[in-house]
Design a protein around this motif. Structure first.
Motif, PDB file in Angstrom:
ATOM      1  N   LEU A 146       0.832  -1.212   0.000  1.00  0.00           N
ATOM      2  CA  LEU A 146       0.000   0.000   0.000  1.00  0.00           C
ATOM      3  C   LEU A 146       0.857   1.249   0.000  1.00  0.00           C
ATOM      4  N   LEU A 147       1.958   1.206   0.725  1.00  0.00           N
ATOM      5  CA  LEU A 147       2.870   2.350   0.712  1.00  0.00           C
ATOM      6  C   LEU A 147       3.515   2.506  -0.656  1.00  0.00           C
ATOM      7  N   ALA A 148       3.782   1.385  -1.313  1.00  0.00           N
ATOM      8  CA  ALA A 148       4.376   1.426  -2.654  1.00  0.00           C
ATOM      9  C   ALA A 148       3.504   2.217  -3.629  1.00  0.00           C
ATOM     10  N   LYS A 149       2.195   2.159  -3.439  1.00  0.00           N
ATOM     11  CA  LYS A 149       1.287   2.912  -4.300  1.00  0.00           C
ATOM     12  C   LYS A 149       1.353   4.414  -4.045  1.00  0.00           C
ATOM     13  N   GLN A 150       1.908   4.799  -2.891  1.00  0.00           N
ATOM     14  CA  GLN A 150       2.044   6.211  -2.541  1.00  0.00           C
ATOM     15  C   GLN A 150       3.471   6.712  -2.748  1.00  0.00           C
ATOM     16  N   ALA A 151       4.305   5.911  -3.413  1.00  0.00           N
ATOM     17  CA  ALA A 151       5.724   6.255  -3.561  1.00  0.00           C
ATOM     18  C   ALA A 151       5.937   7.565  -4.300  1.00  0.00           C
ATOM     19  N   HIS A 152       5.001   7.950  -5.158  1.00  0.00           N
ATOM     20  CA  HIS A 152       5.140   9.214  -5.882  1.00  0.00           C
ATOM     21  C   HIS A 152       5.045  10.414  -4.950  1.00  0.00           C
ATOM     22  N   ARG A 153       4.639  10.165  -3.715  1.00  0.00           N
ATOM     23  CA  ARG A 153       4.568  11.247  -2.725  1.00  0.00           C
ATOM     24  C   ARG A 153       5.664  11.129  -1.668  1.00  0.00           C
ATOM     25  N   LEU A 154       6.511  10.119  -1.784  1.00  0.00           N
ATOM     26  CA  LEU A 154       7.517   9.831  -0.764  1.00  0.00           C
ATOM     27  C   LEU A 154       8.903  10.303  -1.164  1.00  0.00           C
ATOM     28  N   ALA A 155       9.658  10.751  -0.169  1.00  0.00           N
ATOM     29  CA  ALA A 155      11.101  10.930  -0.299  1.00  0.00           C
ATOM     30  C   ALA A 155      11.744   9.980   0.702  1.00  0.00           C
ATOM     31  N   VAL A 156      12.602   9.100   0.198  1.00  0.00           N
ATOM     32  CA  VAL A 156      13.252   8.095   1.043  1.00  0.00           C
ATOM     33  C   VAL A 156      14.704   8.509   1.242  1.00  0.00           C
ATOM     34  N   ILE A 157      15.066   8.825   2.470  1.00  0.00           N
ATOM     35  CA  ILE A 157      16.419   9.279   2.807  1.00  0.00           C
ATOM     36  C   ILE A 157      17.169   8.095   3.409  1.00  0.00           C
ATOM     37  N   ARG A 158      18.245   7.657   2.769  1.00  0.00           N
ATOM     38  CA  ARG A 158      18.878   6.378   3.119  1.00  0.00           C
ATOM     39  C   ARG A 158      20.287   6.519   3.690  1.00  0.00           C
ATOM     40  N   SER A 159      20.685   7.684   4.086  1.00  0.00           N
ATOM     41  CA  SER A 159      22.097   7.866   4.457  1.00  0.00           C
ATOM     42  C   SER A 159      22.267   8.619   5.769  1.00  0.00           C
ATOM     43  N   VAL A 160      21.426   8.302   6.755  1.00  0.00           N
ATOM     44  CA  VAL A 160      21.506   8.973   8.050  1.00  0.00           C
ATOM     45  C   VAL A 160      22.368   8.160   9.011  1.00  0.00           C
ATOM     46  N   CYS A 161      23.414   8.774   9.525  1.00  0.00           N
ATOM     47  CA  CYS A 161      24.280   8.143  10.522  1.00  0.00           C
ATOM     48  C   CYS A 161      24.007   8.800  11.872  1.00  0.00           C
ATOM     49  N   GLY A 162      23.409   8.034  12.782  1.00  0.00           N
ATOM     50  CA  GLY A 162      23.087   8.561  14.098  1.00  0.00           C
ATOM     51  C   GLY A 162      23.887   7.883  15.188  1.00  0.00           C
ATOM     52  N   THR A 163      25.152   7.572  14.894  1.00  0.00           N
ATOM     53  CA  THR A 163      25.997   6.865  15.859  1.00  0.00           C
ATOM     54  C   THR A 163      25.992   7.560  17.211  1.00  0.00           C
ATOM     55  N   VAL A 164      25.728   6.788  18.269  1.00  0.00           N
ATOM     56  CA  VAL A 164      25.743   7.316  19.629  1.00  0.00           C
ATOM     57  C   VAL A 164      26.670   6.481  20.493  1.00  0.00           C
ATOM     58  N   ASN A 165      27.079   7.054  21.612  1.00  0.00           N
ATOM     59  CA  ASN A 165      28.121   6.440  22.427  1.00  0.00           C
ATOM     60  C   ASN A 165      27.684   5.185  23.166  1.00  0.00           C
ATOM     61  N   THR A 166      26.386   4.877  23.153  1.00  0.00           N
ATOM     62  CA  THR A 166      25.896   3.672  23.815  1.00  0.00           C
ATOM     63  C   THR A 166      25.314   2.656  22.838  1.00  0.00           C
ATOM     64  N   ASN A 167      25.078   3.047  21.600  1.00  0.00           N
ATOM     65  CA  ASN A 167      24.409   2.206  20.602  1.00  0.00           C
ATOM     66  C   ASN A 167      23.084   1.685  21.163  1.00  0.00           C
ATOM     67  N   ASP A 168      22.388   2.500  21.923  1.00  0.00           N
ATOM     68  CA  ASP A 168      21.191   2.039  22.614  1.00  0.00           C
ATOM     69  C   ASP A 168      20.059   3.065  22.497  1.00  0.00           C
ATOM     70  N   HIS A 169      18.911   2.714  23.090  1.00  0.00           N
ATOM     71  CA  HIS A 169      17.682   3.471  22.877  1.00  0.00           C
ATOM     72  C   HIS A 169      17.714   4.896  23.414  1.00  0.00           C
TER      73      HIS A 169
END
Length: 483
Positions: free
Chosen positions: A107-130
């Motif tokens: 269903l999301l695939a049908k809305q892909a013309h309205r989506l921007a998919v950002i695939r390169s976010v690095c959120g490295t944190v010092n605990t690798n935890d929540h």
């Protein structure tokens, strides 16, 4: 195109608790609220922003997938990676040639013309935890050393950096109705492990989101517990009591000149206004929606939360956050709290529960907003506190045989739609295994700045409790190519 501050003395009366609860303070160590800088954005800055596509979003809906959604099993799949990485899911074509999503997101695939998919976010944190992952992604600021030294005992503090939603809310005028920032259907996570980053903190508690509560058992019922009149109290009686309090307050004017008392007065007024407002009860009444609309979203609490978020957009609430509500009925199957923290049985949990629920509800939200001509003025953001290990196997669920994925803060994806975003595109890429960003590496600060850009929040100056100016977020740059 594809491509430890001193804790303030807090009144303990029932009335004071009503105010504190309505403001969503629980878990905070209070300090003096920072006051906003008087400087306003100039007309030329705003005009230049609109020319480039920014500043269109009147509202934001942040859909936060609590637990850490697996980027490599959803919108950044690696079909050419070795089997021990790629897993059993297949990428599938979408409405946009070349933009593929997981086969379990039809269903999301049908809305892909309205989506921007950002695939390169690095959120490295010092605990690798929540805890640290929440903080980084919700504020745009790298977590400090206390996240490592205190671990899960790290509480939200009054001198933390503020939540993105609180910053946006602070830059909007008082509409006289609902608060500028609202969060539903819960406050992550269960006490005493309240996640840092979701509060206004140093910006001032007056900009904390109002928390709306929902439950898995009663998905059509939303309420702010502190805004429910107890016993036989009627609205008329409440008005009478309010008038009495106003009379008594005349004798307290000298005390009310203190900054802390002014803050309490603001919360009193906001809480009473909400209690007396017919708009409040109307907005929360998702059961009044046509059955066909509710069915399109789905029947669960997360679906109904997104539907309520759409109603809040119609009520012109500037920032709405929907934190995915975990389903404890599936927690043992996924070695998690019942959300996206899939330490074990990752693929079955995604296929049977998480992806179908997300797919139906989020695609419905996009479609619904578009049909109501609200999508272009509403920025949608899907994010999480982290991605998950590209290599399958988590020691705490039996290794490879447990078919789980552990925490991975070094790479994740973010979805955006509406609010001036050009749909049908991807931005950035991860490496061949999905372990680290490759093209156009980004950080959560860049995502935060993009939200600010979309909403026209270009004044990030504030003053601390001693009148000294500071910048709410110096790091990062808006991804203007998305607009």
């Amino acid at each position: 195109m594809v491509n430890s501050m001193t804790q303030s003395t807090i009144p303990s009366s029932r009335r004071a608790f009503l105010v504190a609860s309505a403001a969503g303070f629980a878990g905070l160590h209070f300090g003096m609220p920072g006051r906003l800088a008087a400087e306003e954005s100039t007309y030329s800055q705003q005009a230049a922003m609109k020319e480039q596509g920014g500043g269109k979003a009147k509202s934001v809906i942040l859909f936060f997938l609590c637990g850490g959604a697996s980027h490599v099993d959803t919108w950044d799949m690696k079909p050419q990676a070795p089997a021990e990485y790629r897993g059993p899911f297949q990428p599938a074509a979408s409405a946009v040639p070349g933009l593929q999503l997981c086969e379990h997101l039809p269903l999301l695939a049908k809305q892909a013309h309205r989506l921007a998919v950002i695939r390169s976010v690095c959120g490295t944190v010092n605990t690798n935890d929540h805890h640290a992952g929440y903080y980084y992604n919700l504020t745009g600021h790298v977590p400090d050393v206390t996240f490592k030294t205190e671990g899960n005992d790290r509480r939200p503090y009054a001198d933390d950096w503020p939540f993105i939603g609180s910053v946006v809310a602070s830059r909007r005028g008082d509409g006289g109705g609902l608060p500028n920032a609202m969060t539903l259907p819960h406050k992550p996570s269960k006490l005493p492990y309240t996640r840092p980053g979701q509060f206004a903190a140093r910006l001032g508690v007056e900009f904390d989101p109002l928390y709306v509560q929902g439950s898995v058992e009663e998905p059509l019922k939303f309420q702010v517990p502190s805004l429910v009149l107890g016993g036989d109290v009627t609205t008329a009686q409440l008005r009478s009591r309010q008038q009495l309090l106003q009379t008594l307050d005349v004798a307290r004017k000298d005390f009310e000149n203190s900054p802390i008392e002014r803050t309490w007065k603001q919360h009193q007024e906001r809480t009473l206004n909400l209690l007396l407002s017919t708009q409040t009860s109307k907005v929360f009444d998702v059961a009044s929606e046509p059955e066909s609309i509710r069915a399109r979203y789905g029947s669960g609490i997360n679906a109904m939360s997104l539907l309520l978020a759409r109603r809040m957009v119609e009520a012109e609430v500037p920032f709405i956050t929907v934190f995915w509500k975990e389903n404890e009925a599936i927690k043992d199957q996924c070695k998690s709290a019942g959300g996206w923290d899939t330490h074990g049985n990752n693929f079955d949990c995604l296929k049977k529960y998480l992806l179908p629920e997300f797919d139906q509800a989020f695609s419905a939200l996009i479609e619904d907003l578009a049909q109501r001509d609200l999508l272009d003025q509403t920025l949608l953001v899907v994010n999480s506190e982290m991605g998950r290990t590209p290599k399958i196997g988590d020691p705490r669920s039996g290794g490879t045989s447990g078919a789980g994925r552990d925490h991975w803060t070094h790479c994740q994806s973010v979805l955006m739609a509406g609010g001036g975003i050009q749909g049908g595109q991807t931005f950035g890429s991860s490496d061949r295994l999905g372990e680290h960003p490759a093209e156009h590496p980004l950080t959560p600060a860049d995502i935060a700045k993009t939200v600010y850009y979309a909403t026209g929040t270009n004044n990030l100056q504030a003053d601390d409790g001693q009148g000294r100016p500071y910048n709410l977020l110096e790091e990062g740059h808006a991804i203007q190519a998305l607009f």
